[in-house]
Design a protein around this motif. Structure first.
Motif, PDB file in Angstrom:
ATOM      1  N   THR A 189      -0.401   7.272  14.712  1.00 53.83           N
ATOM      2  CA  THR A 189      -1.442   8.013  14.642  1.00 53.83           C
ATOM      3  C   THR A 189      -1.847   8.044  12.984  1.00 53.83           C
ATOM      4  OG1 THR A 189      -0.140   9.926  14.273  1.00 53.83           O
ATOM      5  CG2 THR A 189      -1.211   9.390  16.374  1.00 53.83           C
ATOM      6  N   PHE A 190      -1.482   7.082  12.309  1.00 55.96           N
ATOM      7  CA  PHE A 190      -1.700   6.994  10.902  1.00 55.96           C
ATOM      8  C   PHE A 190      -2.934   5.930  10.664  1.00 55.96           C
ATOM      9  CE2 PHE A 190       2.107   9.185  10.331  1.00 55.96           C
ATOM     10  CZ  PHE A 190       2.088   9.786   9.183  1.00 55.96           C
ATOM     11  N   VAL A 191      -3.402   6.305   9.542  1.00 54.62           N
ATOM     12  CA  VAL A 191      -4.765   5.225   9.126  1.00 54.62           C
ATOM     13  C   VAL A 191      -4.151   4.978   7.548  1.00 54.62           C
ATOM     14  CG1 VAL A 191      -6.502   6.144  10.510  1.00 54.62           C
ATOM     15  CG2 VAL A 191      -6.170   7.058   8.270  1.00 54.62           C
ATOM     16  N   PHE A 192      -4.715   3.855   7.149  1.00 54.00           N
ATOM     17  CA  PHE A 192      -4.315   3.397   5.826  1.00 54.00           C
ATOM     18  C   PHE A 192      -5.452   3.078   4.749  1.00 54.00           C
ATOM     19  CE2 PHE A 192      -1.529   2.451   9.355  1.00 54.00           C
ATOM     20  CZ  PHE A 192      -0.057   3.102   9.061  1.00 54.00           C
ATOM     21  N   ARG A 193      -4.940   2.841   3.688  1.00 53.09           N
ATOM     22  CA  ARG A 193      -5.996   2.472   2.573  1.00 53.09           C
ATOM     23  C   ARG A 193      -5.281   1.949   1.450  1.00 53.09           C
ATOM     24  NH1 ARG A 193     -11.131   2.986   0.529  1.00 53.09           N
ATOM     25  NH2 ARG A 193     -11.171   3.149  -1.785  1.00 53.09           N
ATOM     26  N   GLY A 194      -5.078   0.653   1.096  1.00 47.27           N
ATOM     27  CA  GLY A 194      -4.557  -0.017   0.131  1.00 47.27           C
ATOM     28  C   GLY A 194      -5.407  -0.052  -1.280  1.00 47.27           C
ATOM     29  N   MET A 195      -4.586   0.308  -2.237  1.00 46.42           N
ATOM     30  CA  MET A 195      -5.515   0.221  -3.556  1.00 46.42           C
ATOM     31  C   MET A 195      -4.709  -0.242  -4.679  1.00 46.42           C
ATOM     32  SD  MET A 195      -6.681   4.382  -3.601  1.00 46.42           S
ATOM     33  CE  MET A 195      -8.261   4.031  -4.338  1.00 46.42           C
ATOM     34  N   PRO A 196      -5.105  -1.244  -5.386  1.00 49.95           N
ATOM     35  CA  PRO A 196      -4.515  -2.175  -6.274  1.00 49.95           C
ATOM     36  C   PRO A 196      -3.707  -1.392  -7.589  1.00 49.95           C
ATOM     37  CG  PRO A 196      -6.672  -2.628  -6.679  1.00 49.95           C
ATOM     38  CD  PRO A 196      -6.691  -1.448  -5.595  1.00 49.95           C
ATOM     39  N   GLN A 197      -4.098  -0.363  -7.913  1.00 47.01           N
ATOM     40  CA  GLN A 197      -3.630   0.282  -9.222  1.00 47.01           C
ATOM     41  C   GLN A 197      -3.137   1.726  -8.722  1.00 47.01           C
ATOM     42  OE1 GLN A 197      -7.565  -0.788 -11.131  1.00 47.01           O
ATOM     43  NE2 GLN A 197      -6.009  -0.852 -12.940  1.00 47.01           N
ATOM     44  N   VAL A 198      -2.034   2.270  -9.102  1.00 49.70           N
ATOM     45  CA  VAL A 198      -1.770   3.667  -8.782  1.00 49.70           C
ATOM     46  C   VAL A 198      -2.724   4.705  -9.447  1.00 49.70           C
ATOM     47  CG1 VAL A 198       0.686   3.179  -8.430  1.00 49.70           C
ATOM     48  CG2 VAL A 198      -0.250   3.410 -10.704  1.00 49.70           C
ATOM     49  N   ALA A 202      -4.510  -3.066   5.102  1.00 46.30           N
ATOM     50  CA  ALA A 202      -4.616  -2.063   3.861  1.00 46.30           C
ATOM     51  C   ALA A 202      -3.589  -2.803   2.622  1.00 46.30           C
ATOM     52  CB  ALA A 202      -3.710  -0.794   3.849  1.00 46.30           C
ATOM     53  N   LEU A 203      -2.524  -3.765   3.073  1.00 45.72           N
ATOM     54  CA  LEU A 203      -1.968  -4.476   2.187  1.00 45.72           C
ATOM     55  C   LEU A 203      -2.759  -5.591   1.595  1.00 45.72           C
ATOM     56  CD1 LEU A 203       1.694  -4.689   3.732  1.00 45.72           C
ATOM     57  CD2 LEU A 203       0.989  -3.298   1.796  1.00 45.72           C
ATOM     58  N   HIS A 204      -3.588  -5.996   2.383  1.00 45.39           N
ATOM     59  CA  HIS A 204      -4.444  -7.105   1.991  1.00 45.39           C
ATOM     60  C   HIS A 204      -5.303  -6.655   0.576  1.00 45.39           C
ATOM     61  CE1 HIS A 204      -7.482 -10.352   1.482  1.00 45.39           C
ATOM     62  NE2 HIS A 204      -8.249  -9.297   1.563  1.00 45.39           N
ATOM     63  N   PHE A 205      -5.879  -5.397   0.861  1.00 46.49           N
ATOM     64  CA  PHE A 205      -6.763  -4.890  -0.296  1.00 46.49           C
ATOM     65  C   PHE A 205      -5.902  -4.417  -1.426  1.00 46.49           C
ATOM     66  CE2 PHE A 205      -9.440  -4.488   3.431  1.00 46.49           C
ATOM     67  CZ  PHE A 205     -10.644  -5.231   2.958  1.00 46.49           C
ATOM     68  N   LEU A 206      -4.708  -4.118  -1.161  1.00 53.26           N
ATOM     69  CA  LEU A 206      -3.775  -3.830  -2.328  1.00 53.26           C
ATOM     70  C   LEU A 206      -3.592  -5.180  -3.134  1.00 53.26           C
ATOM     71  CD1 LEU A 206      -1.233  -1.984  -3.424  1.00 53.26           C
ATOM     72  CD2 LEU A 206       0.069  -3.349  -1.869  1.00 53.26           C
ATOM     73  N   THR A 207      -3.325  -6.468  -2.463  1.00 56.96           N
ATOM     74  CA  THR A 207      -3.149  -7.515  -3.176  1.00 56.96           C
ATOM     75  C   THR A 207      -4.314  -8.581  -3.413  1.00 56.96           C
ATOM     76  OG1 THR A 207      -2.176  -8.620  -1.199  1.00 56.96           O
ATOM     77  CG2 THR A 207      -0.766  -7.063  -2.480  1.00 56.96           C
ATOM     78  N   GLU A 208      -5.268  -8.282  -3.159  1.00 56.27           N
ATOM     79  CA  GLU A 208      -6.720  -9.361  -2.850  1.00 56.27           C
ATOM     80  C   GLU A 208      -6.744  -9.930  -4.536  1.00 56.27           C
ATOM     81  OE1 GLU A 208     -10.257  -7.898  -1.685  1.00 56.27           O
ATOM     82  OE2 GLU A 208     -10.087  -6.123  -2.597  1.00 56.27           O
ATOM     83  N   ASN A 209      -6.569  -9.191  -5.389  1.00 56.74           N
ATOM     84  CA  ASN A 209      -6.920  -9.507  -6.574  1.00 56.74           C
ATOM     85  C   ASN A 209      -5.693  -9.776  -7.592  1.00 56.74           C
ATOM     86  OD1 ASN A 209      -7.923  -9.882  -9.256  1.00 56.74           O
ATOM     87  ND2 ASN A 209      -9.009  -7.991  -9.460  1.00 56.74           N
TER      88      ASN A 209
END
Length: 279
Positions: free
Chosen positions: A31-40, A106-113
């Protein structure tokens, strides 16, 4: 809110799928949703309220978008919520934020750049059943009546046909998750949905940081990003799939065949010394 620093790929899998087992269903259904971000250092401000640039122009932006976008829309768009989703999808500053049901997207958007591989990133994990506890009674009743946990534009329009009505449903801040219509293959392939708060100026990170249950922030160290990226590529979680068309294909090829120098010294594979053979 729980903050966890991840050490390995296997630890990352455990953290992303933690709590996915449903006793009621007898299935692993998160029941989780996710958002990946490249920088803390990235926050959860929206394009509308980031630095206060457009927060007072929300109605003007949406009114103009609806006026001029009708001739471009491949299908009729009725509710204000579907208009907002369409506008967000195409880059207009709105109060929405992009999320996904898929931890790997979400992991893709974390590592796309790759230019950000030298910096720690993070994945927000939010249990929408927990955030739904803060919804006003009318919206809780609507979910119960529909047997749903997230909203559609059609559902939401029955209770709030415009943003002003929505903002006055409660005096306290709340967030809901809205699943957009299948506008194109990109929405479908990214397993996408949007978060919406009851005010254009509200910040989701401020709201989530006060939540005790159902919110996790996973810190992904720079040293792990190359491994995550390579394993996503092997799993076919790439720009070619998530952004169907020539643009996505080109983005994938440019990244995939680009320089792969380690972003961190610990990313480099160990050097094996040859054994000295004595005779």
């Amino acid at each position: 809110m729980l903050e966890q620093r991840i050490g390995t790929w296997l630890e990352l899998q455990d953290a992303l799928f933690a709590g996915s087992w449903s006793e009621v269903l007898g299935r692993h259904r998160s029941t989780f949703v996710f958002r990946g971000m490249p920088q803390v250092t990235n926050d959860l401000s929206t394009a509308l309220n980031r630095k206060g640039l457009f927060v007072r122009k929300e109605k003007d932006l949406l009114r103009a978008f609806r006026k001029y976008a009708r001739s471009y829309s491949p299908q009729p768009v009725e509710s204000v919520w579907d208009w907002l989703a369409l506008a967000q999808h195409h880059g207009l500053p709105t109060r929405m934020l992009d999320w996904t049901f898929s931890p790997y997207v979400a992991l893709h958007f974390l590592t796309e750049n790759p230019e950000r591989y030298g910096e720690d990133g993070m994945v927000w994990c939010v249990d929408y059943r927990q955030t739904n506890r803060h919804l006003p009674r009318r919206l809780k009743t609507l979910l119960q009546r529909e047997g749903a946990d997230v909203f559609t534009g059609e559902m939401l329009a029955t209770t709030a046909s415009d943003l002003s009505t929505f903002d006055h449903l409660a005096k306290h801040p709340f967030v809901l998750f809205l699943e957009p219509p299948s506008l194109d293959a990109r929405i479908v392939n990214q397993f996408a949905l949007f978060s919406v708060m009851n005010g254009p100026e509200l910040r989701l990170d401020t709201f989530l940081e006060a939540q005790v249950d159902g919110v996790r922030k996973l810190i992904i160290p720079a040293a792990l990003k190359w491994e995550v990226r390579d394993k996503l590529d092997q799993s076919n979680i790439t720009e070619r799939v998530l952004f169907p068309g020539f643009d996505g294909l080109s983005r994938w090829l440019r990244r995939y065949y680009g320089p792969r120098a380690p972003a961190h010294a610990s990313d480099a594979p160990p050097v094996r010394k040859r054994r000295r053979v004595t005779r």
